[in-house]
Design an enzyme around this catalytic site. Sequence first.
Site, PDB file in Angstrom:
ATOM      1  N   ASP A   1     -10.505  -8.954   7.914  1.00  0.00           N
ATOM      2  CA  ASP A   1     -11.915  -8.817   7.529  1.00  0.00           C
ATOM      3  C   ASP A   1     -12.610 -10.175   7.511  1.00  0.00           C
ATOM      4  O   ASP A   1     -13.758 -10.307   7.942  1.00  0.00           O
ATOM      5  CB  ASP A   1     -12.045  -8.170   6.145  1.00  0.00           C
ATOM      6  CG  ASP A   1     -12.144  -6.657   6.252  1.00  0.00           C
ATOM      7  OD1 ASP A   1     -11.945  -6.138   7.365  1.00  0.00           O
ATOM      8  OD2 ASP A   1     -12.426  -6.005   5.232  1.00  0.00           O
TER       9      ASP A   1
ATOM     10  N   TYR B   1       0.817  -1.219   0.000  1.00  0.00           N
ATOM     11  CA  TYR B   1       0.000   0.000   0.000  1.00  0.00           C
ATOM     12  C   TYR B   1       0.852   1.272   0.000  1.00  0.00           C
ATOM     13  O   TYR B   1       0.359   2.358  -0.261  1.00  0.00           O
ATOM     14  CB  TYR B   1      -0.944   0.038   1.213  1.00  0.00           C
ATOM     15  CG  TYR B   1      -1.998  -1.052   1.210  1.00  0.00           C
ATOM     16  CD1 TYR B   1      -2.321  -1.748   0.051  1.00  0.00           C
ATOM     17  CD2 TYR B   1      -2.675  -1.387   2.376  1.00  0.00           C
ATOM     18  CE1 TYR B   1      -3.279  -2.756   0.053  1.00  0.00           C
ATOM     19  CE2 TYR B   1      -3.645  -2.389   2.381  1.00  0.00           C
ATOM     20  CZ  TYR B   1      -3.931  -3.065   1.226  1.00  0.00           C
ATOM     21  OH  TYR B   1      -4.878  -4.060   1.225  1.00  0.00           O
TER      22      TYR B   1
ATOM     23  N   ASP C   1      -2.814 -17.801   1.644  1.00  0.00           N
ATOM     24  CA  ASP C   1      -4.044 -18.342   1.044  1.00  0.00           C
ATOM     25  C   ASP C   1      -4.537 -19.552   1.841  1.00  0.00           C
ATOM     26  O   ASP C   1      -5.744 -19.745   2.040  1.00  0.00           O
ATOM     27  CB  ASP C   1      -3.852 -18.679  -0.442  1.00  0.00           C
ATOM     28  CG  ASP C   1      -2.616 -19.515  -0.713  1.00  0.00           C
ATOM     29  OD1 ASP C   1      -1.718 -19.564   0.153  1.00  0.00           O
ATOM     30  OD2 ASP C   1      -2.531 -20.130  -1.796  1.00  0.00           O
TER      31      ASP C   1
ATOM     32  N   ASP D   1      -4.947  -7.190   5.957  1.00  0.00           N
ATOM     33  CA  ASP D   1      -6.190  -6.485   5.638  1.00  0.00           C
ATOM     34  C   ASP D   1      -7.282  -7.514   5.322  1.00  0.00           C
ATOM     35  O   ASP D   1      -8.395  -7.470   5.861  1.00  0.00           O
ATOM     36  CB  ASP D   1      -5.914  -5.599   4.406  1.00  0.00           C
ATOM     37  CG  ASP D   1      -7.016  -4.598   4.139  1.00  0.00           C
ATOM     38  OD1 ASP D   1      -8.008  -4.604   4.885  1.00  0.00           O
ATOM     39  OD2 ASP D   1      -6.893  -3.825   3.169  1.00  0.00           O
TER      40      ASP D   1
END
Length: 368
Positions: free
Chosen positions: A257, A145, A229, A253
């Site tokens: 979530d 980011y 993953d 991130d």
Amino acid sequence: MSKKNSRKILLLPGDGIGPEVVSEVKKILNWFNSKKSLDFSFEEELIGGASIDVNKIPITDEVFYKSLESDAVILGACGGPKWDNLEFSKKPERALLKLRKELKLFANLRPAICFKQLVDSSTLKPEIVSGLDIMIVRELTGGIYFGEPRGIKPIENNQRQGINTHSYTTNEIHRIAKVAFDLAKKRKNKVTSCEKSNVMEAGVLWREEVQVIKDKEYKSVELNHMLADNCAMQLLRNPKQFDVILADNLFGDMLSDEAAMLTGSLGLLPSASLGAKDKNGKIRSLYEPVHGSAPDIANKNLANPIATILSLSMALRYSLDLDKEADQLDAAVQQVLDDGLRTKDILSKGKKEVTTTEMGDAIISKLK
Ligand code: NAD
């Protein structure tokens, strides 16, 4: 009675339901002050849209400096439709980005706890999530980011190319790994570190340097490495295998979530963002619920204040050295849920609906 524990807290209610939920935190701080001879001095300031309306900017320098001087900052939420048409650099949410950046908050802590009383709110089977208690530690200021070069540029044949750079240094990895190991020592003593070392060099470095810190400073903590993953899959298959999950900015991130949704409701999820220690050993910190300003229910006394109250509990634990009071507050929340009290967002058949203020009052009555 003498006041022995003086602590400075800055409250930034913000927009939408922010003032309603932070108001319940204020009631709890007042209760601790009057009943436990703690001395919380707290100030309240404008942030986000509320600050734009008065000061034309989302956070003033004065408020920003107050946040630097506080032992903990507790934020409600920023943003809402009223300010949606402002250009990006002037939006309420910029205040939050500024605070995170300037306070150098490099570690984001998001617990995913599935309260046994609310197990039916999750989309997963009760036996998979009941009693779940995971802490996700996400690196917040590095990685893809922020990496350079970045941008969108024209290339040959009338094509365009989008570029972002995923990059981490040894120091960046070491400091976030230490946060995860320190937390694990206060919990079940187990860290799962996630990356994509099978396809990314930055992932190889991440895995190696997390291992270096473990071998050097945290021999007693159990460490597993897992591809990100696979971690995403394991979170759905068997989430209770995890204690602390450590991940970079991008994978953290997504995994945080995903873990949040295991628990069922946004109104219950707290978070903490921690920075480096200053020269006096004080850690800069920002505590906030995971949810936003919920404009659809603002000013209706409907918001669930538990996420913000549990953010206060994290502040007590991680910034204010008040573990006992944090335990007491967590237990009070549990008891209120045991009693069947629910705000509208978590209401189910046979339970009693309460307002924001009634939920806050009920939690305080259990503290007593
Ligand atoms: P949101 O989290 O505000 O709301 C999503 C849904 O969840 C809504 O239906 C809302 O009513 C419900 N909800 C959220 N918190 C609740 C609570 N405590 N109790 C009961 N119900 C709750 O997300 P959104 O609608 O996408 O965003 C609204 C605004 O909030 C936007 O302006 C967005 O930019 C901002 N936002 C701010 C932050 C922050 O300040 N950290 C985070 C996310 C979104």
